[in-house]
Design a protein around this motif. Structure first.
Motif, PDB file in Angstrom:
ATOM      1  N   HIS A  96       0.842  -1.192   0.000  1.00 54.65           N
ATOM      2  CA  HIS A  96       0.000   0.000   0.000  1.00 54.65           C
ATOM      3  C   HIS A  96       0.883   1.250   0.000  1.00 54.65           C
ATOM      4  CE1 HIS A  96      -3.550  -2.453   1.361  1.00 54.65           C
ATOM      5  NE2 HIS A  96      -2.563  -3.204   1.840  1.00 54.65           N
ATOM      6  N   LEU A  97       0.507   2.255  -0.762  1.00 54.43           N
ATOM      7  CA  LEU A  97       1.220   3.528  -0.754  1.00 54.43           C
ATOM      8  C   LEU A  97       0.793   4.324   0.472  1.00 54.43           C
ATOM      9  CD1 LEU A  97       3.122   5.514  -2.212  1.00 54.43           C
ATOM     10  CD2 LEU A  97       1.129   6.365  -3.464  1.00 54.43           C
ATOM     11  N   HIS A  98       1.782   4.838   1.204  1.00 59.91           N
ATOM     12  CA  HIS A  98       1.480   5.600   2.419  1.00 59.91           C
ATOM     13  C   HIS A  98       0.625   6.822   2.085  1.00 59.91           C
ATOM     14  CE1 HIS A  98       2.294   8.217   5.968  1.00 59.91           C
ATOM     15  NE2 HIS A  98       2.186   7.056   6.586  1.00 59.91           N
ATOM     16  N   ASP A  99      -0.350   7.119   2.942  1.00 58.98           N
ATOM     17  CA  ASP A  99      -1.291   8.209   2.686  1.00 58.98           C
ATOM     18  C   ASP A  99      -0.594   9.537   2.393  1.00 58.98           C
ATOM     19  OD1 ASP A  99      -3.328   6.442   3.094  1.00 58.98           O
ATOM     20  OD2 ASP A  99      -3.773   7.080   5.155  1.00 58.98           O
ATOM     21  N   ALA A 100       0.520   9.804   3.085  1.00 55.54           N
ATOM     22  CA  ALA A 100       1.205  11.089   2.917  1.00 55.54           C
ATOM     23  C   ALA A 100       1.838  11.233   1.540  1.00 55.54           C
ATOM     24  CB  ALA A 100       2.274  11.261   3.998  1.00 55.54           C
ATOM     25  N   ASP A 101       2.029  10.114   0.836  1.00 55.68           N
ATOM     26  CA  ASP A 101       2.656  10.147  -0.488  1.00 55.68           C
ATOM     27  C   ASP A 101       1.637  10.161  -1.626  1.00 55.68           C
ATOM     28  OD1 ASP A 101       5.155  10.129   0.651  1.00 55.68           O
ATOM     29  OD2 ASP A 101       5.440   7.962   0.457  1.00 55.68           O
ATOM     30  N   GLU A 117       7.371  -0.424   5.579  1.00 55.69           N
ATOM     31  CA  GLU A 117       6.916  -0.446   6.976  1.00 55.69           C
ATOM     32  C   GLU A 117       5.902  -1.560   7.159  1.00 55.69           C
ATOM     33  OE1 GLU A 117       3.495   2.111   9.262  1.00 55.69           O
ATOM     34  OE2 GLU A 117       4.845   3.202   7.915  1.00 55.69           O
ATOM     35  N   TYR A 118       5.951  -2.175   8.341  1.00 54.27           N
ATOM     36  CA  TYR A 118       4.924  -3.163   8.707  1.00 54.27           C
ATOM     37  C   TYR A 118       4.434  -2.867  10.121  1.00 54.27           C
ATOM     38  CZ  TYR A 118       2.656  -7.573   9.933  1.00 54.27           C
ATOM     39  OH  TYR A 118       1.740  -8.521  10.346  1.00 54.27           O
ATOM     40  N   GLY A 135       3.835  -0.113  11.595  1.00 51.82           N
ATOM     41  CA  GLY A 135       4.572   0.965  12.224  1.00 51.82           C
ATOM     42  C   GLY A 135       6.062   0.734  12.361  1.00 51.82           C
ATOM     43  N   ILE A 153       3.437  -1.263   3.901  1.00 53.27           N
ATOM     44  CA  ILE A 153       3.265   0.118   3.446  1.00 53.27           C
ATOM     45  C   ILE A 153       4.594   0.591   2.873  1.00 53.27           C
ATOM     46  CG2 ILE A 153       2.830   2.490   4.169  1.00 53.27           C
ATOM     47  CD1 ILE A 153       0.935   1.412   6.279  1.00 53.27           C
ATOM     48  N   HIS A 157       6.873   3.828   1.533  1.00 52.85           N
ATOM     49  CA  HIS A 157       7.047   5.275   1.609  1.00 52.85           C
ATOM     50  C   HIS A 157       8.039   5.708   0.534  1.00 52.85           C
ATOM     51  CE1 HIS A 157       5.418   5.691   5.873  1.00 52.85           C
ATOM     52  NE2 HIS A 157       5.635   4.380   5.790  1.00 52.85           N
TER      53      HIS A 157
END
Length: 350
Positions: A22-27, A72-73, A75, A102, A104
């Motif tokens: 999954h692409l991190h929300d901030a990106d 990341e997994y 956190g 996730i 980043h």
């Protein structure tokens, strides 16, 4: 027997972890957000080697700027130099399929992860581990140091592509195996011949004591845990002990073979023995400085009273502890010739 070894090697090299990235929300800069990317991560491979295909999938949603890709997994930033299969075995108490990660493309956590420049960094890490393993097995790393540039490239490309046949064509020249229990005692005549001979590395079966490169990943879980699937996730890397501890095998009268249980008792006596001296009684070599981690603190003397082994995983397999250790080392090692072992240990709350 040769056919069995070949089949085991092909299964190890063909092993993969299904990933849902999954692409991190901030990106995310596009609407609607891009769907997750599904792929197979080779167990013997490394996460940074998947970046080109992952970036291509998310390219239309990424912000402008310089990419600093990391994974990341739950956190926890994932260490890029640890093989994908080992990360999965260590962090997923109950195997998660697909494994949800996730990715980043910004904000690299340099305070937690060492710098990674993509494939070049992974190749350097792999070759360095291969040199370490070669030194442990043969007593020097000259066979790797003296490889031609063309052979180094061919070896690395075989690892990247999961090409076992291509890997074997190059790696057999390094004389790193198989590990054997026969001929472990060196006679005086063979010792003199070795000392008077060249600097060529010895193969494990050449008469010298057999030394197996082992990397252990020790993770603590709740002592009163009944189902391993209920283990709390790893919140930081400080809660995982990362140990390089070679295992040396010498000929012992009356022993037909070394079991996996005995090897682990020797490598991790603080976790496997109820008596601090138990491992030394099993094998005098256990007290040798080569098999003892100098970083152990004085507090470890009391560790055996506070810990209990819950689970052992090698290549995703929960092995029978009576299995011959050298079978495990020969058949389940990674391409850098290290045997990676994940250990779950129950610990009391302090």
């Amino acid at each position: 027997m040769a056919a069995a070894h070949e089949e085991a090697a092909r299964r190890v090299w063909g092993g993969a972890v299904p990933l849902q990235v999954h692409l991190h929300d901030a990106d995310v800069t596009a609407f609607p957000p891009p769907p997750p990317f599904l792929t197979l991560g080779p167990r013997i491979g490394y996460l940074p080697l998947l970046i080109p295909i992952i970036k291509a999938h998310f390219s239309n949603a990424l912000p402008p700027g310089v990419d600093t890709v990391w994974f990341e997994y739950k956190g926890l930033p994932l260490k890029w130099y640890v093989p994908i299969g080992v990360l999965f075995d260590l962090l997923c108490a109950e195997p998660e399929r697909p494994w949800n990660l996730i990715v980043h493309f910004r904000g690299y956590p340099s305070e937690i992860l060492s710098p990674c420049e993509g494939e070049d960094s992974v190749k350097w890490s792999y070759m360095n581990s291969l040199k370490e393993a070669t030194f442990i097995i043969t007593g020097n790393s000259k066979s790797v140091m003296n490889m031609s540039q063309a052979d180094q490239i061919a070896l690395w490309e075989a690892v990247m592509k999961g090409n076992l046949d291509g890997f074997k064509n190059i790696s057999t020249r390094l004389k790193l195996g198989p590990f054997e229990e026969d001929g472990l005692v060196r006679t005086a005549s063979t010792e003199r011949q070795r000392q008077q001979g060249s600097d060529e590395p010895e193969s494990p079966g050449s008469g010298r004591p057999c030394r197996v490169p082992v990397r252990l990943y020790v993770r603590g879980v709740q002592e009163d845990l009944e189902d391993i699937e209920d283990a709390l996730p790893v919140s930081d890397w400080e809660s995982v002990s990362y140990i390089n501890r070679p295992f040396e095998i010498r000929k012992v009268e009356g022993r037909s073979y070394i079991t996996l249980e005995h090897a682990l008792q020797t490598l991790l006596p603080e976790f496997f023995s109820s008596d601090a001296q138990n491992a030394e009684e099993l094998d005098p070599a256990a007290g040798n400085s080569d098999t003892t981690d100098p970083s152990r603190s004085s507090q470890e003397a009391d560790t055996t009273k506070k810990t209990k082994v819950k689970l052992i995983r090698v290549q995703g397999i929960e092995l029978d502890m009576d299995i011959p250790f050298l079978w495990v080392a020969n058949n389940l090692k990674n391409p850098e010739y290290y045997l990676h072992v994940c250990v779950y240990v129950g610990t009391r709350k302090q």
